[in-house]
Write a protein that holds these residues in place. Structure first.
Motif, PDB file in Angstrom:
ATOM      1  N   MET A 154       0.842  -1.202   0.000  1.00  0.00           N
ATOM      2  CA  MET A 154       0.000   0.000   0.000  1.00  0.00           C
ATOM      3  C   MET A 154       0.882   1.258   0.000  1.00  0.00           C
ATOM      4  O   MET A 154       0.632   2.205  -0.752  1.00  0.00           O
ATOM      5  CB  MET A 154      -0.944   0.011   1.196  1.00  0.00           C
ATOM      6  N   GLN A 155       1.940   1.213   0.803  1.00  0.00           N
ATOM      7  CA  GLN A 155       2.861   2.357   0.857  1.00  0.00           C
ATOM      8  C   GLN A 155       3.514   2.559  -0.519  1.00  0.00           C
ATOM      9  O   GLN A 155       3.580   3.681  -1.039  1.00  0.00           O
ATOM     10  CB  GLN A 155       3.927   2.063   1.922  1.00  0.00           C
TER      11      GLN A 155
ATOM     12  N   GLN B   3      -5.304   8.887   1.910  1.00  0.00           N
ATOM     13  CA  GLN B   3      -4.661   7.560   1.837  1.00  0.00           C
ATOM     14  C   GLN B   3      -3.533   7.484   2.867  1.00  0.00           C
ATOM     15  O   GLN B   3      -3.393   6.491   3.597  1.00  0.00           O
ATOM     16  CB  GLN B   3      -4.064   7.331   0.440  1.00  0.00           C
TER      17      GLN B   3
ATOM     18  N   THR C 297      -5.472   2.260  -4.128  1.00  0.00           N
ATOM     19  CA  THR C 297      -4.945   3.634  -4.027  1.00  0.00           C
ATOM     20  C   THR C 297      -4.666   4.190  -5.426  1.00  0.00           C
ATOM     21  O   THR C 297      -5.408   5.005  -5.942  1.00  0.00           O
ATOM     22  CB  THR C 297      -3.647   3.661  -3.177  1.00  0.00           C
TER      23      THR C 297
ATOM     24  N   LYS D 222     -10.956   4.047   3.343  1.00  0.00           N
ATOM     25  CA  LYS D 222      -9.552   3.639   3.539  1.00  0.00           C
ATOM     26  C   LYS D 222      -9.290   3.443   5.028  1.00  0.00           C
ATOM     27  O   LYS D 222      -8.682   2.470   5.437  1.00  0.00           O
ATOM     28  CB  LYS D 222      -8.565   4.699   3.002  1.00  0.00           C
TER      29      LYS D 222
ATOM     30  N   VAL E   6      -1.552  -4.161   7.110  1.00  0.00           N
ATOM     31  CA  VAL E   6      -1.978  -3.133   6.151  1.00  0.00           C
ATOM     32  C   VAL E   6      -2.371  -3.719   4.792  1.00  0.00           C
ATOM     33  O   VAL E   6      -3.402  -3.363   4.229  1.00  0.00           O
ATOM     34  CB  VAL E   6      -0.839  -2.100   5.955  1.00  0.00           C
TER      35      VAL E   6
ATOM     36  N   TYR F 124      -2.995   5.012   6.043  1.00  0.00           N
ATOM     37  CA  TYR F 124      -1.814   4.135   6.087  1.00  0.00           C
ATOM     38  C   TYR F 124      -1.049   4.313   7.404  1.00  0.00           C
ATOM     39  O   TYR F 124      -0.749   3.338   8.100  1.00  0.00           O
ATOM     40  CB  TYR F 124      -0.900   4.419   4.881  1.00  0.00           C
TER      41      TYR F 124
END
Ligand code: F6R
Length: 610
Positions: free
Chosen positions: A254-255, A583, A403, A487, A597, A587
């Motif tokens: 995700m990052q 986002q 994302t 999210k 995550v 996160y």
């Protein structure tokens, strides 16, 4: 959701199966298993939990073989237990992996019980194993024929791969409703539900179509239909990059995917900048179709639905075309009124979300003449069922929480808006230049928003301990508030809700006290002054505000009003830029809460069941 991989080779296929299953982990699963033809038996290893646990168990018994199938299961029929994990076997002779749902499994189960079969799981898949066995052993058919006859008796959606103890040189597959592809190697062949599972072995793939049966041998692949007639399918060369499937220097997909957005957007924008707002962007025949439509009906789920909600503001304001947006799972089951010339627009990252696919089929059955798909996965089911398509160029999205797919979908929708506006004489040359310029600048503005990460991390520290949060926005930023709340709840498990800020005093204001953080998306647009009044309503009730504004919004900070400003005001594309901070907030809050995550509880990446 569930994933399938299989291989037939002149080498040990267990590492291929394990690697494939690891690459499918992103889809979400709760158990994993393989069945391997070891020469004298079909040996099965299954484990609840991670693929790595199953891998260790396979290594303990030194599992090896040149033919095998593997599966990651996301429980639907029957709980998360080893008994319910795939592969399922019948009499040690037949092993099956299956994605999808067999709707007539109760009826088949009763019939098979009458025939003496004993069930050890609660799954619908075990029915397939016994049914194939029935035709194979009792009916005297070979494996491929047994699979063909059995598949004709199954209703519902499935992708299946089957091996048999007595036939170590073949794997049989069938597809109806769920994706399945064959990967072509040299003296070895593969099957998978998703190309990422086999990409390190081959990039040459054949996507099976509805009703296809594949006979996969080391030396070649034969495709037939359900009646046994030979069929030909095109061979594709997959351009999925290995780098997009790997974490690199990041801690989470995700990052990584949040940070990939400037590039994903630039790649998606490139196709627009190349030709301008021309129908050709959406495929051959687009010019004729788009000039005849009198409205747009958007159908999608989850984050993709929020992209659609954003686009409604653009489509009506810029192109002057009526637009409705509906959650696909609702649309498909209501008696909707067909408007034949209204363009159906489906939005789907994966291109295989069952509800979106079924909503599309339903719209067509009602009499809608044309469908356009916005999708991130080439050759997936939804674009293939559509007349027109525009592919977002986000690259593989692995994190369950969407994302970069979302922001690139917004670009595709903006391009559709401008193309329709141009066709309808509503886009002046000056406006067109302005919008193209805004698109050109966008990746830079998104990078500036990403640079706000250290400030957002500080906010996340305050969020991490909360149980609830409210998100507010107005106009085109209301869907961004919805996306921010989604999210946050998906990956932190904090209960979050979003409202149009003007709705606050019609109910939700009652929830506001010092324990309720309120996030406001408040860039400088026509509704800014109204949002500012809404903020006062929250302040007066002791609520702590977290405001995402831009440089022109002129907010004054105070003890309970925190403001983060995106460095530029980007006009009509502002929702794309404001998606970034929400986002990042989700996160970093998730990191602080220590949740998984990339694989949040109960969720799957591609939702291929209802
Ligand atoms: C949320 C999320 C989901 C998907 C939804 C639709 O972060 O990822 O809500 O957006 O399941 O999936 P696609 O776009 O693949 O049809």
């Amino acid at each position: 959701m569930c994933g399938i991989v299989g291989a037939i080779a002149q080498r040990n296929v267990v590492p291929v199966l394990v690697e494939g299953l690891k690459r499918l982990e992103y889809r979400g699963y709760d158990s994993a298993g393989v069945a391997v033809h070891t020469g004298s038996a079909i040996t099965r290893v299954r484990r609840v939990g991670r693929v790595a646990e199953m891998e260790n168990a396979a290594a303990e018994i030194n599992l090896t073989g040149q033919l095998g199938i593997g599966h990651t299961r996301w429980a639907t029929h029957g709980g998360v237990t080893e008994y319910n994990a795939h592969p399922h076997v019948s009499h040690g002779q037949i092993a099956v992996v299956h994605n999808g749902i067999i709707e007539n499994h109760d009826e088949q189960r009763e019939r098979l019980k009458q025939l003496g079969y004993v069930f050890e799981s609660q799954t619908d898949t075990e029915v397939i194993a016994h049914l194939v066995h029935h035709y194979y052993k009792n009916g005297g058919l070979d494996l491929v024929e047994a699979v063909r006859v059995a598949s004709r008796e199954l209703s519902g959606a499935y992708a299946i791969a089957v091996i048999a103890l007595d036939q170590p040189d073949v794997m049989a597959c069938a597809r109806k409703g769920c994706p399945l592809l064959v990967g072509l190697g040299e003296g070895e062949n593969f099957i998978a539900s998703d190309v990422s599972a086999i990409i390190s072995s081959t990039r040459k793939v054949i996507f099976l179509e509805e009703g296809d049966i594949a006979e996969v041998r080391r030396e070649g692949v034969k495709l037939t239909d359900q009646q046994g007639q030979p069929i030909e399918r095109k061979i594709h060369f997959s351009d999925v990059s290995l780098a997009s499937l790997e974490l690199g220097p990041y801690s989470h997909f995700m990052q990584k995917e949040i940070h990939e957005q400037p590039k994903a957007l630039a790649d998606t924008i490139e196709q627009v900048l190349h030709d301008g707002f021309l129908p050709a962007l959406f495929g051959a025949g687009a010019s004729e179709i788009l000039s005849q439509i009198d409205g747009v009906q958007i159908l999608a789920c989850g984050t993709s639905y929020y992209a659609g909600l954003t686009a409604r503001y653009w489509l009506e304001a810029i192109a002057g075309i009526p637009c409705s947006v509906e959650v696909a799972s609702e649309y498909r089951y209501r008696d909707a009124v067909a408007r034949p010339n209204t363009l159906i627009v489906t939005i789907s990252q994966s291109g295989e979300t069952l509800d979106t696919m079924e909503a599309l089929k339903y719209a067509k059955s009602l009499g809608h003449k044309w469908a356009l798909s916005i999708c991130n996965v080439k050759e997936s089911a939804i674009p293939r069922a559509s007349d027109l398509v525009i592919y977002t160029r986000a690259g593989a999205e692995i994190g369950v929480a969407s994302t970069k797919a979302f922001t690139t979908q917004l670009i595709a929708l903006f391009a559709l808006t401008c193309t329709l506006a141009k066709l309808r004489g509503k886009l002046t040359a000056a406006r067109e230049t302005e919008y193209l310029d805004a698109l050109r600048q966008l990746p830079g503005s998104v990078q500036h928003a990403l640079n706000l990460e250290p400030q957002i991390r500080v906010w996340a520290e305050r969020f991490a301990g909360k149980d609830h949060a409210l998100f507010l926005g107005r106009g085109v930023h209301y869907p961004i508030a919805l996306e921010g709340a989604l999210k946050l709840k998906e990956i932190t498990y904090i209960h979050a809700e979003a409202y149009p800020a003007g709705e606050l005093k019609h109910g939700p204001l009652a929830l506001v006290d010092e324990n309720m953080p309120v996030v406001v998306i408040a860039p400088n647009d026509a509704l800014l002054e109204k949002v500012k009044s809404n903020i006062q309503e929250v302040r007066a009730r002791g609520g702590e505000m977290f405001v995402f504004a831009d440089l022109d919004s002129h907010f004054s900070e105070s003890e309970a009003v925190h403001v983060i400003r995106t460095p530029r005001h980007v006009g009509v594309l502002s929702p794309v830029v404001h998606a970034i901070p929400v986002q990042l907030l989700a996160y970093h809050s998730a990191l602080m809460r220590g949740t998984d995550v990339d694989k949040p509880r109960n969720l799957a990446k591609s939702v291929t069941v209802e």
